[in-house]
Design a protein around this motif. Sequence first.
Motif, PDB file in Angstrom:
ATOM      1  N   ASP A 182      86.139  -0.106 -13.569  1.00 35.35           N
ATOM      2  CA  ASP A 182      86.859  -0.483 -12.354  1.00 35.35           C
ATOM      3  C   ASP A 182      88.353  -0.338 -12.584  1.00 35.35           C
ATOM      4  OD1 ASP A 182      84.987  -3.237 -10.798  1.00 35.35           O
ATOM      5  OD2 ASP A 182      84.499  -1.133 -11.155  1.00 35.35           O
ATOM      6  N   ILE A 183      89.059   0.034 -11.519  1.00 30.93           N
ATOM      7  CA  ILE A 183      90.513   0.112 -11.577  1.00 30.93           C
ATOM      8  C   ILE A 183      91.045  -0.955 -10.644  1.00 30.93           C
ATOM      9  CG2 ILE A 183      92.485   1.663 -11.484  1.00 30.93           C
ATOM     10  CD1 ILE A 183      90.513   3.992 -11.402  1.00 30.93           C
ATOM     11  N   VAL A 184      91.804  -1.884 -11.186  1.00 24.98           N
ATOM     12  CA  VAL A 184      92.182  -3.089 -10.447  1.00 24.98           C
ATOM     13  C   VAL A 184      93.666  -3.051 -10.106  1.00 24.98           C
ATOM     14  CG1 VAL A 184      92.230  -5.606 -10.515  1.00 24.98           C
ATOM     15  CG2 VAL A 184      90.440  -4.357 -11.724  1.00 24.98           C
ATOM     16  N   PRO A 185      94.016  -3.238  -8.831  1.00 29.47           N
ATOM     17  CA  PRO A 185      95.436  -3.288  -8.481  1.00 29.47           C
ATOM     18  C   PRO A 185      96.130  -4.407  -9.237  1.00 29.47           C
ATOM     19  CG  PRO A 185      94.059  -3.324  -6.509  1.00 29.47           C
ATOM     20  CD  PRO A 185      93.143  -3.467  -7.669  1.00 29.47           C
ATOM     21  N   GLY A 186      97.341  -4.145  -9.697  1.00 27.00           N
ATOM     22  CA  GLY A 186      98.080  -5.160 -10.427  1.00 27.00           C
ATOM     23  C   GLY A 186      97.844  -5.102 -11.920  1.00 27.00           C
ATOM     24  N   LEU A 187      96.850  -4.347 -12.364  1.00 25.79           N
ATOM     25  CA  LEU A 187      96.576  -4.217 -13.799  1.00 25.79           C
ATOM     26  C   LEU A 187      96.651  -2.752 -14.191  1.00 25.79           C
ATOM     27  CD1 LEU A 187      93.418  -6.507 -14.153  1.00 25.79           C
ATOM     28  CD2 LEU A 187      95.785  -7.128 -14.614  1.00 25.79           C
ATOM     29  N   VAL A 188      96.917  -2.509 -15.474  1.00 27.67           N
ATOM     30  CA  VAL A 188      96.808  -1.156 -16.007  1.00 27.67           C
ATOM     31  C   VAL A 188      95.585  -1.146 -16.909  1.00 27.67           C
ATOM     32  CG1 VAL A 188      97.904   0.669 -17.322  1.00 27.67           C
ATOM     33  CG2 VAL A 188      99.309  -0.887 -15.965  1.00 27.67           C
ATOM     34  N   ILE A 189      94.587  -0.389 -16.526  1.00 26.00           N
ATOM     35  CA  ILE A 189      93.299  -0.452 -17.229  1.00 26.00           C
ATOM     36  C   ILE A 189      93.170   0.728 -18.189  1.00 26.00           C
ATOM     37  CG2 ILE A 189      90.817  -0.583 -16.922  1.00 26.00           C
ATOM     38  CD1 ILE A 189      91.887  -2.785 -15.404  1.00 26.00           C
ATOM     39  N   PRO A 190      92.976   0.472 -19.479  1.00 31.46           N
ATOM     40  CA  PRO A 190      92.792   1.577 -20.434  1.00 31.46           C
ATOM     41  C   PRO A 190      91.334   1.993 -20.523  1.00 31.46           C
ATOM     42  CG  PRO A 190      92.923  -0.500 -21.602  1.00 31.46           C
ATOM     43  CD  PRO A 190      92.985  -0.836 -20.137  1.00 31.46           C
ATOM     44  N   LEU A 191      91.119   3.258 -20.820  1.00 32.94           N
ATOM     45  CA  LEU A 191      89.759   3.764 -21.000  1.00 32.94           C
ATOM     46  C   LEU A 191      89.864   4.967 -21.918  1.00 32.94           C
ATOM     47  CD1 LEU A 191      86.827   3.419 -19.984  1.00 32.94           C
ATOM     48  CD2 LEU A 191      87.350   5.079 -18.215  1.00 32.94           C
ATOM     49  N   HIS A 192      89.016   5.044 -22.953  1.00 30.46           N
ATOM     50  CA  HIS A 192      89.112   6.215 -23.828  1.00 30.46           C
ATOM     51  C   HIS A 192      87.739   6.796 -24.128  1.00 30.46           C
ATOM     52  CE1 HIS A 192      87.799   4.141 -27.550  1.00 30.46           C
ATOM     53  NE2 HIS A 192      88.428   3.109 -27.042  1.00 30.46           N
ATOM     54  N   PHE A 193      87.726   8.096 -24.359  1.00 34.04           N
ATOM     55  CA  PHE A 193      86.480   8.825 -24.629  1.00 34.04           C
ATOM     56  C   PHE A 193      86.850  10.193 -25.189  1.00 34.04           C
ATOM     57  CE2 PHE A 193      87.078  11.796 -21.197  1.00 34.04           C
ATOM     58  CZ  PHE A 193      87.840  11.082 -20.280  1.00 34.04           C
ATOM     59  N   THR A 194      85.826  10.894 -25.671  1.00 29.74           N
ATOM     60  CA  THR A 194      86.021  12.270 -26.134  1.00 29.74           C
ATOM     61  C   THR A 194      84.910  13.118 -25.522  1.00 29.74           C
ATOM     62  OG1 THR A 194      86.866  11.444 -28.231  1.00 29.74           O
ATOM     63  CG2 THR A 194      86.241  13.769 -28.155  1.00 29.74           C
ATOM     64  N   ALA A 195      85.284  14.207 -24.882  1.00 29.83           N
ATOM     65  CA  ALA A 195      84.291  15.100 -24.276  1.00 29.83           C
ATOM     66  C   ALA A 195      83.892  16.178 -25.281  1.00 29.83           C
ATOM     67  CB  ALA A 195      84.862  15.745 -23.022  1.00 29.83           C
ATOM     68  N   THR A 196      82.632  16.587 -25.194  1.00 29.31           N
ATOM     69  CA  THR A 196      82.138  17.528 -26.211  1.00 29.31           C
ATOM     70  C   THR A 196      81.748  18.889 -25.652  1.00 29.31           C
ATOM     71  OG1 THR A 196      79.920  16.646 -25.891  1.00 29.31           O
ATOM     72  CG2 THR A 196      81.209  15.685 -27.671  1.00 29.31           C
ATOM     73  N   LYS A 197      81.627  19.010 -24.346  1.00 28.90           N
ATOM     74  CA  LYS A 197      81.151  20.302 -23.813  1.00 28.90           C
ATOM     75  C   LYS A 197      82.030  20.778 -22.681  1.00 28.90           C
ATOM     76  CE  LYS A 197      77.182  21.768 -22.337  1.00 28.90           C
ATOM     77  NZ  LYS A 197      75.955  21.672 -21.583  1.00 28.90           N
ATOM     78  N   PRO A 198      82.511  22.021 -22.757  1.00 23.87           N
ATOM     79  CA  PRO A 198      83.321  22.534 -21.651  1.00 23.87           C
ATOM     80  C   PRO A 198      82.507  22.603 -20.368  1.00 23.87           C
ATOM     81  CG  PRO A 198      83.472  23.984 -23.569  1.00 23.87           C
ATOM     82  CD  PRO A 198      82.381  23.010 -23.852  1.00 23.87           C
ATOM     83  N   GLY A 199      83.187  22.471 -19.260  1.00 18.66           N
ATOM     84  CA  GLY A 199      82.489  22.540 -17.979  1.00 18.66           C
ATOM     85  C   GLY A 199      83.258  21.769 -16.928  1.00 18.66           C
ATOM     86  N   LYS A 200      82.704  21.767 -15.721  1.00 19.96           N
ATOM     87  CA  LYS A 200      83.366  21.051 -14.616  1.00 19.96           C
ATOM     88  C   LYS A 200      82.416  19.943 -14.168  1.00 19.96           C
ATOM     89  CE  LYS A 200      85.557  22.259 -10.273  1.00 19.96           C
ATOM     90  NZ  LYS A 200      86.050  23.251  -9.352  1.00 19.96           N
TER      91      LYS A 200
END
Lengths: 193, 581, 267
Positions: free
Chosen positions: C210-228
Motif C-alpha cells: 500500500d502507498i499511504v498519503p503522508g508517508l514515504v513507503i520503501p519497497l525493494h526487490f530484484t527482477a530476474t527476467k526481462p519482459g514487460k
Amino acid sequence: MSTAMLPPPPTLPGGSVATAAGGPERRVAETGVWIAIGTISMSFAALTSALVVRQSSGADWQHLHLPALLYVNTLVLLFSSVTLELSRRRLGSFGLHATLILGILFLVGQGLAWRQLAAQNLHLATGPSSAFFYVFTVLHALHVLGGLGGLGLVERRLAAGGLSRTTFKAAALYWHFMAVLWLYLLTLLTIRG
Amino acid sequence: MTHGVATSHAPPQGFLRRHVFSVDHKVIGRQYLDLALVAVVTGMVLSWIMRFHLGWPETPVPGLGKLAPTGAAGGIITPEYYLALMTMHGTIMVFFVLTTAPFAGFGNFFLPLHVGAEDMAFPRINMTSFWVTLVAFLVLISAFFVGDGPPLSGWTAYAPLSAVGKDAGPGQGVGQTLWAVSIGIFCVAQLLGSLNFIATTLDLRTRGMSLARLPFATWAWFITSVIGLIAFAVLMPACILLILDRVAGTSFFIPAGLVISDRLQPHAGGSPLLWQHLFWFFGHPEVYIAILPGFGIVSQILPVFARKPLLGPRVLIVCLIAIAFLSYTVWGHHMFLSGMNPVSATLFSVPTLVITIPATIICLLWIGTLYGARLRFTAAALFALGFVSVFVSGGISGFFLAQPSTDIYLHGTYFVVAHFHFVMGVAAMFGIFAGTYFWFPKMFGRMMNETLGKWHFWLTFIGVYCVFMPMHYLGLAGNVRRYSAFTDDYLQPLIPLHRFITIAALFTGAVQLIFLYNLIRSRLRGPVAPANPWEATSLEWSTSSPPPPDNFGGRPPVVTHGPNEFGGTGPRDYVMQAEPQ
Amino acid sequence: MGKLFAVVVTLIALGSAAIFALHIWWVPPDISTHGSRIDRQLNETMIVAGVLFVGAQLALAFFVWRFSARGTTDPIKSFPGGPTPMVVLATVLVGAEILVLTFVGSKVWADVYQTPPAPGALQIEVQAEQFAFYFRYAGTDGKFGAMHPELMNDATENFFGLDPANDTTARDDIVVGSLVIPTGQPVELRMHAKDVNHSFYVPELRIQQDIVPGLVIPLHFTATKPGKYELVCTQLCGLGHYNMRAFVEVKTRAEFDQWLKEKAAAL
C-alpha cells in the motif's frame, strides 16, 4: 422529606416469591448501568488511543493550556456526586435537587470554558490538541446531559412515591461514573493534551 | 435465583401499540427480520447489477437507465456508479443483514423465551433500538437519492478517500457523510440491543435455568452481544472523527500536502492508518458478530435432527468464548500491507492462525455429533449441515490470508472476496435460512412447505459453490478486487470465468424467489403448527406456536434439564428443558 | 436425501480441489529473487489446506451417508472418546501446522519487509495518484529534487512537484510513466501517494505494498527476467481505480543503461 418505597413485590403466579432485594425488574437497572459504563469506557478508550496515535504521527501538536474554569467545574461535579449519595442513602429529595442544579451548573461551566477557548482562537479545527479537547469534553457533556435526564426521571418518581432503591442506585452509579470519567479526561488532557 | 418476570405488562391495545410501536420482544424480533429481508433483497439486487456489469460491461442493464440516469445512462454503468453500488452492497449486507437477522432478529424473538422470561430486561429500550436501526437504514438508503449519489469508498471507507470530501470523487460529498451518520446511528442501536441481551441473560433467567443449561443459540447471542458492546463502542467515535474531518475542518485522518483534483487540501498532520486501526479493531470482531449466532443456531439445530446430543457442549461454549476473546487480537491481519510496522504483521498473524483452533474444534464437534445419529432431513437440517460444509470452505481460505507471506500475493485479489463471501455471504446466510425454517412454525404458528424448502436448499447450495469457489482461482491468477471493469491485459483470459460466476449468481439469486414465495405462502396458508413440531427441547417449544404475549401464559417455566437431552430409548427420545421431574 | 447430500458434497470437494491441484488457474511464473520462497509457502499452505478441506468435507459426507435412513430402533452412538479426540486433533494437528507455517513464513516475510535493500540498490521514486503511477530517477547527480505539493500539476506534467528553476538537484531528474529496471539489479522504490491510498502490485514480481498519503513507503526487490509486466493498483482509490495501471519494463543491463542515457540526454 420522606418518600414512599414501592410495596413488596407480589408473589409470582405459581406460588413462588420474588427475592427480597427488589426483584429482577430493578436489578436489571443496575446491570444495565454497568454494561453502559463498560461500553462508554470503551468508546473513550478508543478516542484515547486515537489521541496517542495522532500525537505521535504529526509534528504539529501544540500543548493546550486548560482553562482554570475546568477545575472549578470539576469541583462542582464532584460535589454533585456527594449530594447525590447523601440523597440516596437517606432518600431525601433535597440532595437530589442539589445534584440536578450542580449538574446543570457543570454543563454551563463547560460551555463557558469552550467560549473562553474560542475567544483565544482555539477552535475545533485549529489544531489536533484543541480538536481532541473539544471531542472529549463535548462527548462527556452529552453523556452528562443524558445522566441529568435519568436523574430527572428519578426525581419525578421520588416525588410521586414510586422510586425503588435499586433504580436510585443504578442512576447514582451512572452519575458517579460521569465524575470518574471526567477525572480521567482531565488527567489525560493535562498530561498529554 | 431471580425469576423470569421482567415487568407484568397488560396486553397493549390498538393496532399501533400491538404491531408497530410494540415493546414485545417477539414483535421487535420480527420487525428486525423484516428489515433484514428488505435489506438482503436490496443488497442482492445490487450484486446482480454489479456482476452483470462485470460479465457484460457493454450490455445495458434492463431498466436501470430509467432508475439511475446519471449513474447508468442508457443502462451502462459508469465506473463511479459501480463502486457506489459496491459500497452500498457491502454496507447493507454487513450491517443490515448479517448483524441484524441472526442477532437482533432471531435473538430478540428467542432469547427471552430461551431463558424463560416474559420479555427482555428493558422492553422500551428494545423498541427504541429497532426504530433507531430503521432510521440508520433510511439514512443510508437516502444516499442513493442525493446529488452525487452514494459514496464509492467501499464499506471500509478508508481515509483520506472517505475523509476529504467531494474533491475525491462523485459520491464523496453528501453521500459519504450520510454513510458515516448512518453507521454512527447504527452503532447506537446495536449498543442498546447488546445492553438488553446481556442484562436479560444475566438477570432474567427462570428458576432452574443456570448458565450451564442455556441453549447454545442463547450462549452465542450472549457472547455476540459482549463482542458488539466493545466493537461498536469503537466504531462510533471513529465515525464521529470521520464526520468532523469531513465537515468541521479537523485532520484526524488526513495528512498534509494532499493534492486532489488539482486542489491542495487544507488539512495537516492526520494519519490514514489511524482510521484503518480504529475501523478494523471494530471490523474484525464484527465478522465474528456476523457468524457466531450462526454457530449457535447450527449447534442448536443439529442435535434436534440428529436425535442425539451435541458432542462436547461445554467444549463448544469454551471455544465460543475463546473465539470472542481472540477476535480482538487479530485486526492487523487486514493491514499487513498497509504501511504499518512490518514487525506487527507477524504479531497479528499468530493469533489469527490460533483462532483456527477453536473454530476447527467446533466444526469437528458438529461432524462428531453426526456419528451414530438418526438423521432427519428437513430444510432446517439441510441448511445446518450445509453450513458446516460452507463454513469449512470459507474458513480454510483464511489460512492463506492469515499469513503475511502469502498475503503479499493474495491481498486485494478475488481470493479475499471468495473468503469473506463464503464465511459471511454464504455460511452466515445458511445460518439465517436454517433458523428461519426451524423457527418459522414457532414464530407464526404455521409450517413452511418442506418440498419448496428442500429445493431452495439444493439449488442454493450448488449455486453458491458455483459463484464463490471460482473466485479463489481468480485470486490465484492475480485478479484484483473492486475493479469496475477488467481492462488490464492479464485479466482478459479470466473474463469467461467471470461470466460463469455472473450466470451462477443470477441463477442463485433467482432461486431465492422460492424462499420468498414459501415465506409468504406459509404465512397465509401454511398448515397450523403444533407447539413442538421438531421434537426439540428448549423452552420456546414448551409454549404455544406462536407464543402468547407474555410467552408462557403467566406461568414461568421451571427448568429441570439442559438443552441437550436427546437420544434416549423408548417411545420418546428426548427430554424437554421444562419437563416436570 | 442423506446420500444425495453426501454425494454432492464429495463431488464439490473433489472437483474444486482438483482444479486447485491441477493449477488450471494459477499464479504466473515468478520473476523475482524472493518469489520462490513465497511460492513455496503458498504451495505448502495449499497442501495443508487441501488435506483439511477434502478431509473435513469427506468426513461430513461420510457421516451423513452412514447415519441417515436409520430406523427408529437403531441405537444412538456417541463419538468414541467424546469431544476429547476432537480437541486433541484440532490442537495438535492445526497447532503444529500453525507453528511450522509461522516459523517459515515469518522468515519469508522478514526477507521482503524487514531487511534493508542491498547496498548499491537502484533508487527509484514512485508517485501514485488518481489514476496513474509515475516514476522518477535521480539523474546524473544521483540526487532527487525535493517534492512540493503546491507545484504538482498534471497538465504541465509536473507529477512530482519539482522546482527545477530554484532546485538544482531537480533539474536532471528523469520522470517517466513506466518502471524501467535492469535484471539482476536490486531496486529500491520510495513510494509517495499524492491524494489517497493506492497500492503497488506486480503479480509476477510477488510484491505488493500500500502507498499511504503522508508517508514515504520503501519497497525493494530484484527482477530476474526481462519482459514487460503489468503493475496495477490494488487499493480502492476512486472511480479510475480499475484503470490505474503502469508497466514494469525489465531490460537487460545493456539495454537499461542505453535507455537511461537516452533519457538523460533528452532532458
